[in-house]
Design an enzyme around this catalytic site. Structure first.
Site, PDB file in Angstrom:
ATOM      1  N   LYS A  15     -12.709  15.859  51.849  1.00 21.85           N
ATOM      2  CA  LYS A  15     -13.915  14.901  52.316  1.00 21.85           C
ATOM      3  C   LYS A  15     -13.416  13.521  51.530  1.00 21.85           C
ATOM      4  CE  LYS A  15     -18.865  14.160  52.627  1.00 21.85           C
ATOM      5  NZ  LYS A  15     -18.915  12.775  51.973  1.00 21.85           N
TER       6      LYS A  15
ATOM      7  N   ALA B 244     -25.203  10.849  44.926  1.00 21.91           N
ATOM      8  CA  ALA B 244     -25.825  12.073  44.523  1.00 21.91           C
ATOM      9  C   ALA B 244     -27.370  11.959  44.575  1.00 21.91           C
ATOM     10  CB  ALA B 244     -25.435  12.672  43.168  1.00 21.91           C
TER      11      ALA B 244
ATOM     12  N   ILE C 227     -21.521  14.854  59.672  1.00 21.24           N
ATOM     13  CA  ILE C 227     -21.552  16.237  59.301  1.00 21.24           C
ATOM     14  C   ILE C 227     -22.743  16.591  58.255  1.00 21.24           C
ATOM     15  CG2 ILE C 227     -20.162  18.161  58.267  1.00 21.24           C
ATOM     16  CD1 ILE C 227     -17.880  16.787  59.252  1.00 21.24           C
TER      17      ILE C 227
ATOM     18  N   ASP D 248     -28.227  11.687  48.264  1.00 18.05           N
ATOM     19  CA  ASP D 248     -28.338  13.092  48.763  1.00 18.05           C
ATOM     20  C   ASP D 248     -29.510  13.605  48.352  1.00 18.05           C
ATOM     21  OD1 ASP D 248     -26.043  12.705  50.060  1.00 18.05           O
ATOM     22  OD2 ASP D 248     -24.737  13.732  48.564  1.00 18.05           O
TER      23      ASP D 248
ATOM     24  N   CYS E  95     -10.892  -5.825  15.086  1.00 17.32           N
ATOM     25  CA  CYS E  95     -10.929  -5.839  13.764  1.00 17.32           C
ATOM     26  C   CYS E  95      -9.676  -6.415  12.774  1.00 17.32           C
ATOM     27  CB  CYS E  95     -11.428  -4.614  13.012  1.00 17.32           C
ATOM     28  SG  CYS E  95     -11.427  -4.606  11.186  1.00 17.32           S
TER      29      CYS E  95
ATOM     30  N   CYS F 123     -15.939  -2.204   8.466  1.00 15.59           N
ATOM     31  CA  CYS F 123     -15.411  -2.916   7.241  1.00 15.59           C
ATOM     32  C   CYS F 123     -15.991  -3.943   6.809  1.00 15.59           C
ATOM     33  CB  CYS F 123     -14.101  -2.492   7.172  1.00 15.59           C
ATOM     34  SG  CYS F 123     -13.160  -3.694   8.104  1.00 15.59           S
TER      35      CYS F 123
ATOM     36  N   CYS G  72     -16.727  -6.679  11.622  1.00 18.84           N
ATOM     37  CA  CYS G  72     -16.475  -5.266  12.093  1.00 18.84           C
ATOM     38  C   CYS G  72     -17.498  -4.450  11.339  1.00 18.84           C
ATOM     39  CB  CYS G  72     -15.100  -4.888  11.238  1.00 18.84           C
ATOM     40  SG  CYS G  72     -14.910  -3.069  11.655  1.00 18.84           S
TER      41      CYS G  72
ATOM     42  N   LYS H 281     -14.524  23.195  59.000  1.00 19.29           N
ATOM     43  CA  LYS H 281     -14.507  23.229  60.383  1.00 19.29           C
ATOM     44  C   LYS H 281     -14.169  24.407  61.041  1.00 19.29           C
ATOM     45  CE  LYS H 281     -13.821  18.093  60.603  1.00 19.29           C
ATOM     46  NZ  LYS H 281     -12.790  17.008  60.888  1.00 19.29           N
TER      47      LYS H 281
END
Length: 714
Positions: free
Chosen positions: A148, A36, A85, A39, A468, A453, A450, A332
């Site tokens: 695609k 992305a 394309i 592009d 934990c 606790c 933890c 296409k």
């Protein structure tokens, strides 16, 4: 307004960034930025060059397909260029409508008439054919819609039906000879089925299925854990597939599970010389199948923009369940006559477009790394992100899975990262852009206690996850601990189900296990959907559960790795809970079938003061069981004997019969084998009884079992 100088500087910077991204993606097979982002940068450069043609340079990424021949591979000149394309980045239905409108507009445009007058070789030099005339008269355009694929484009050349060469796309004009590697793909025929033309170039995509990708990375992680410095995991299936195809050693390529889909043709013997006379792209796909190539079952014909929109939506709904990655669909124009009418513009055909889905990868920054504690005690590092829109939603958190994965990816606070989201899957950090890291950023380390606790955090040998040790004490594990405690094979508290547990915990009615036994009728009856009778039934079930066995109580505590059988072995071996709680790992290892991992887990659990406190409080509210002297399993009457239960017994449930047998040292199995000593059969016994008779295993009824439990004649 931007000055001409600043626009030129921006164009130069975009070309540099895109060329670097293409080198990382195609040459090194190690993408730095998500699709992305590429592009977006590409579209920005296209817009600048369209507005300022003087800034367009021969080496601009807009003027080439991308990719370079790796040293070690023989260059292959494509007889028919492998052009890319055009991508429609509008992910809404308008993307399909826009493409359909562009096709119609061009057929009637002044641009096409001008191209014909100029004798432009990229355009058909005759008047419009009958298909184009019908379109201009208002008939819908016929299309073929396909997924695609996210893989590596390949051209396969066959001569007289035999595979003679396979080449990558490369820069569209020249690719790399990868024939020996492609021969390892079983989906690609070495000899074509049926009647094939003398020369046939098949275009398609090599990809890796998601399950194969996960299995490959699992093998790589195992090799890395074993000290193999050459092993590495892969960012995504496309990266793994491309790396396999471009291995210089075909034997290494063969180790990676690859797949293939065919979707088009390159050079083909013309009809005048005996080649096929295709009229449509759909005919091409059917011919590819007849020659033995896999063609995606998702491909279908579509009439007009409305059916393209429906295809885009249908595939989007299936996308997350597909066995392979896609990032959009491809439209296409079906009629080859119409494809020739439309021709090409620059690097792209006018008759095809890729219609993308919302990006599943984006860039963002890590603002913090928190640690979450799951219902089973597993600790998961979570990257807190600057909000980013990805996969159709705004993402602010992404899982790092575990400490090993966080360190392998080397994710640090302040880093710029690639984030991926697919459907409902939890977003994850895919990779880091180390070039953008701030100085002094420190590695992530799992906390030793933890965060919920304060209990010790441990990672067992051979495991990637930290856990934990708080167990029944940890608030994060409270619901899971309570449901397990009340389950049928534990304390068997009828009526204490998931919805009620949610109410009790979320409303802070129950904070620890002993609180369950301190609830009164009034507090229970006040809960949603809890009538007076239901409240009393639960109180009765709680009172009944107080009388139990040591084995059931041990199992109910939810100690990691302690299942029903181990709990019974511990109860039998030690006799009392106090003896188990006081035992060291060496003493625990004396219990049958208890190994180092289980012994350490038991010892760690009871070493936590708060766990011991919960146990004592459970005793204080009245939970009790018969205790006695240790009974070594080897001295029990049925020690070493294996039983199988089948059918319905007259007076005993399957669980009760199993408990009686195990109490006398027997092992109860779910299947019959030559090692089975007895099959206990009741009414409607099935295949297990048949198997016992076939193998000659003694078959007894309930009375026979009770006689053995009495200690006679084994």
């Amino acid at each position: 307004m931007n000055s001409e100088a600043s626009i030129a500087t921006r164009a130069t910077a975009l070309r540099a960034a895109l060329n670097r991204a293409a080198y990382q993606y195609y040459t090194l097979d190690a993408p730095e930025i998500p699709d992305a982002e590429y592009d977006r940068l590409f579209s920005e450069l296209q817009a600048i060059e369209a507005a300022h043609p003087e800034l367009r340079t021969p080496d601009s990424p807009t003027q080439r397909v991308g990719g370079a021949v790796l040293p070690g591979f023989t260059p292959v000149r494509h007889a028919v260029p492998m052009l890319s394309i055009r991508t429609e980045t509008d992910t809404s239905p308008a993307g399909a409508e826009k493409f359909d409108e562009q096709v119609r507009n061009y057929l009637a445009s002044e641009q096409r008439r001008t191209a014909l007058k100029a004798g432009d070789a990229r355009h058909r030099a005759e008047p419009l054919g009958p298909v184009a005339q019908a379109v201009l008269a208002g008939q819908p355009i016929g299309y073929v819609a396909e997924p695609k694929f996210d893989g590596l484009a390949i051209s396969l050349r066959y001569e007289n039906g035999v595979l003679v060469q396979a080449a990558t796309r490369g820069d569209g004009e020249t690719g790399e000879d990868v024939t020996q590697n492609i021969r390892t793909l079983r989906q690609i025929p070495l000899r074509l089925a049926g009647d094939a033309p003398p020369v046939l170039e098949v275009r398609g995509e090599v990809y890796m299925r998601r399950d194969d990708f996960e299995a490959l990375n699992e093998r790589m992680r195992a090799r890395m854990a074993a000290g193999d410095k050459a092993a590495k995991t892969f960012v995504n299936p496309r990266n793994a597939a491309a790396g396999a195809v471009r291995q210089l050693d075909p034997a290494m390529a063969a180790e990676r599970p690859l797949s293939f889909f065919a979707y088009g043709l390159g050079e083909v013997t013309p009809p005048a010389d005996g080649g096929p006379d295709f009229q449509s792209h759909w005919q091409v796909l059917q011919a590819l199948k007849s020659w033995g190539f896999p063609v995606s079952a998702l491909a279908r014909q579509a009439q007009g923009a409305s059916e393209l929109i429906a295809f885009h939506a249908d595939v989007a709904a299936e996308r997350d369940q597909l066995p392979f990655d896609i990032d959009g669909v491809v439209y296409k124009v079906d009629a080859l006559e119409l494809q020739r009418e439309l021709g090409f513009v620059s690097r792209e055909p006018r008759w095809a477009v890729a219609h993308k889905y919302p990006a599943q990868e984006q860039l963002t920054t890590v603002q913090a790394i928190d640690v979450q504690v799951g219902r089973t005690g597993k600790l998961t590092p979570v990257a807190k992100l600057a909000p980013v829109f990805v996969g159709g939603v705004t993402v602010t958190n992404a899982t790092l899975h575990n400490e090993l994965e966080a360190r392998r990816k080397d994710v640090r606070v302040g880093d710029t990262v690639v984030v991926r989201r697919a459907g409902d899957v939890i977003p994850e950090v895919v990779s880091v852009l180390p070039d953008k890291r701030a100085a002094g950023a420190s590695e992530f380390s799992m906390p030793t206690h933890c965060p919920v606790c304060g209990s010790d955090v441990v990672r067992e040998e051979g495991e990637a996850d930290h856990r934990c040790t708080g167990g029944i004490f940890c608030p994060a594990q409270r619901k899971q601990a309570l449901l397990h405690f009340a389950s049928r094979r534990a304390l068997d508290i009828e009526g204490l189900g998931e919805k009620l547990v949610d109410q009790l915990v979320d409303g802070n009615v129950v904070r620890t296990l002993p609180d369950v036994y301190r609830m009164g009728f009034v507090s229970l009856a006040a809960l949603d959907r809890m009538a007076a009778k239901s409240a009393q039934n639960l109180l009765d079930a709680l009172e009944k559960s107080k009388q139990t066995t040591l084995a059931r109580f041990l199992f109910a505590l939810g100690i990691r790795h302690v299942g029903e059988t181990t709990a019974k072995d511990l109860a039998r071996h030690f006799g009392t809970l106090d003896a188990i709680m006081a035992a060291g790992t060496d003493q625990l290892l004396q219990t049958p079938d208890v190994g180092p991992v289980v012994a350490e887990s038991i010892h760690t659990f009871f070493a936590q003061p708060h766990n011991r406190e919960v146990v004592e409080q459970l005793r204080a509210v009245g939970i009790h069981w018969p205790e006695g002297e240790p009974a070594p399993a080897a001295l029990l009457p049925l020690a070493g004997k294996t039983f199988v239960l089948t059918g319905t017994l007259p007076t005993l449930s399957r669980d009760d019969a199993k408990a009686l047998l195990e109490a006398q040292g027997a092992k109860v199995s779910g299947s019959v084998s030559k090692k089975t000593h007895y099959v206990v059969a009741g009414e409607e016994a099935g295949s297990k009884l048949d198997k016992a008779r076939e193998l000659g295993v003694p078959v007894i009824d309930e009375d026979g079992m009770r006689a053995l439990l009495g200690g006679s004649g084994v």
